[in-house]
Design a protein around this motif. Sequence first.
Motif, PDB file in Angstrom:
ATOM      1  N   SER A  44      18.583  14.403 -14.228  1.00 23.58           N
ATOM      2  CA  SER A  44      17.957  13.075 -14.150  1.00 23.58           C
ATOM      3  C   SER A  44      16.940  12.891 -15.270  1.00 23.58           C
ATOM      4  O   SER A  44      16.744  11.785 -15.778  1.00 23.58           O
ATOM      5  N   THR A  45      16.297  13.990 -15.698  1.00 17.77           N
ATOM      6  CA  THR A  45      15.368  13.901 -16.835  1.00 17.77           C
ATOM      7  C   THR A  45      16.132  13.516 -18.111  1.00 17.77           C
ATOM      8  O   THR A  45      15.703  12.642 -18.873  1.00 17.77           O
ATOM      9  N   ARG A  46      17.288  14.156 -18.323  1.00 14.24           N
ATOM     10  CA  ARG A  46      18.104  13.840 -19.505  1.00 14.24           C
ATOM     11  C   ARG A  46      18.542  12.375 -19.486  1.00 14.24           C
ATOM     12  O   ARG A  46      18.411  11.655 -20.479  1.00 14.24           O
ATOM     13  N   GLU A  47      19.015  11.922 -18.333  1.00 15.38           N
ATOM     14  CA  GLU A  47      19.491  10.535 -18.197  1.00 15.38           C
ATOM     15  C   GLU A  47      18.346   9.549 -18.437  1.00 15.38           C
ATOM     16  O   GLU A  47      18.488   8.546 -19.137  1.00 15.38           O
ATOM     17  N   TRP A  48      17.175   9.845 -17.860  1.00 15.05           N
ATOM     18  CA  TRP A  48      15.989   8.995 -18.008  1.00 15.05           C
ATOM     19  C   TRP A  48      15.608   8.872 -19.480  1.00 15.05           C
ATOM     20  O   TRP A  48      15.354   7.773 -19.980  1.00 15.05           O
ATOM     21  N   ALA A  49      15.561  10.012 -20.185  1.00 15.93           N
ATOM     22  CA  ALA A  49      15.125  10.009 -21.591  1.00 15.93           C
ATOM     23  C   ALA A  49      16.159   9.348 -22.499  1.00 15.93           C
ATOM     24  O   ALA A  49      15.818   8.540 -23.368  1.00 15.93           O
ATOM     25  N   SER A  50      17.435   9.653 -22.275  1.00 14.43           N
ATOM     26  CA  SER A  50      18.449   9.133 -23.201  1.00 14.43           C
ATOM     27  C   SER A  50      18.688   7.632 -23.023  1.00 14.43           C
ATOM     28  O   SER A  50      19.192   6.984 -23.933  1.00 14.43           O
TER      29      SER A  50
END
Length: 176
Positions: A44-50
Motif C-alpha cells: 500500500s505504501t508503494r501504491e500510495w507513492a506511485s
Amino acid sequence: MPEIAIILGSDSDLPKIKDCFSILEEFGVSFDITISSAHRTPESTREWASSARDRGVMVIIAAAGGAAHLPGVVASHTTLPVLGVPIETNIAGGLDSVLSIIQMPSGIPVAAMPAGKAGGSNAALFAVSILSVSNPDYAMKLKKYREKMAAGIGVKNEKLKSLGHAEYIKKLGEGK
Ligand code: RP5
C-alpha cells in the motif's frame, strides 16, 4: 485534491509532528495524512507513492522513526520532492532516524529535516516554500511568517531588558 501529502510510518508518529499540521493549516495549504509503513504495509505504501502525482500532490512529507526507511522508499516510487522527517526516539534523541533518512545513496534524494519538534514545523515551511515557487500568495505568507517571528524576538529583548536575566529565567521556568 491535496497539494501536500503526508505519510507516517505509524500512528505513534502523529503527535510528534503536530506542528506540521498546524502550520499547514495556518498557511491555508491543503493536505492529507496517511498511515502506511515501508515494512508493515509495503504494497500500500508503494501504491500510495506511485499514484501521488496523479492525485495532484506536489510535495510529499514522510515521517518515520528508528530504521526510518519510509522516506527513501516513498522517494523511490515517485519523482515528486520528498521531505523526510526523522521521528525522535530514545536513541540519542532520534539520531537513528536522522542517519536513516539523511544518508540516501546517490540517485534518489530525500530532503532531511531535523529530529524533534523542529522537524514537523520545518517540513511544513519547506513544503510551503517549494509551493511558493509557483504561488505568490504562499511566498507572501512566508515573508509575513518570518516578519512575525523576528518581531517576537524583538519583544523578548525588550522583556529581557526590563526584567533582567534572573527574573526572565524565573518566568521561563514558570512557562510565562
Ligand atoms: C516506524 O517505527 C514508525 O514511523 C514509528 O516511528 C516507529 C515505531 O512504530 P510503532 O511501533 O509505534 O507503531 O516505522
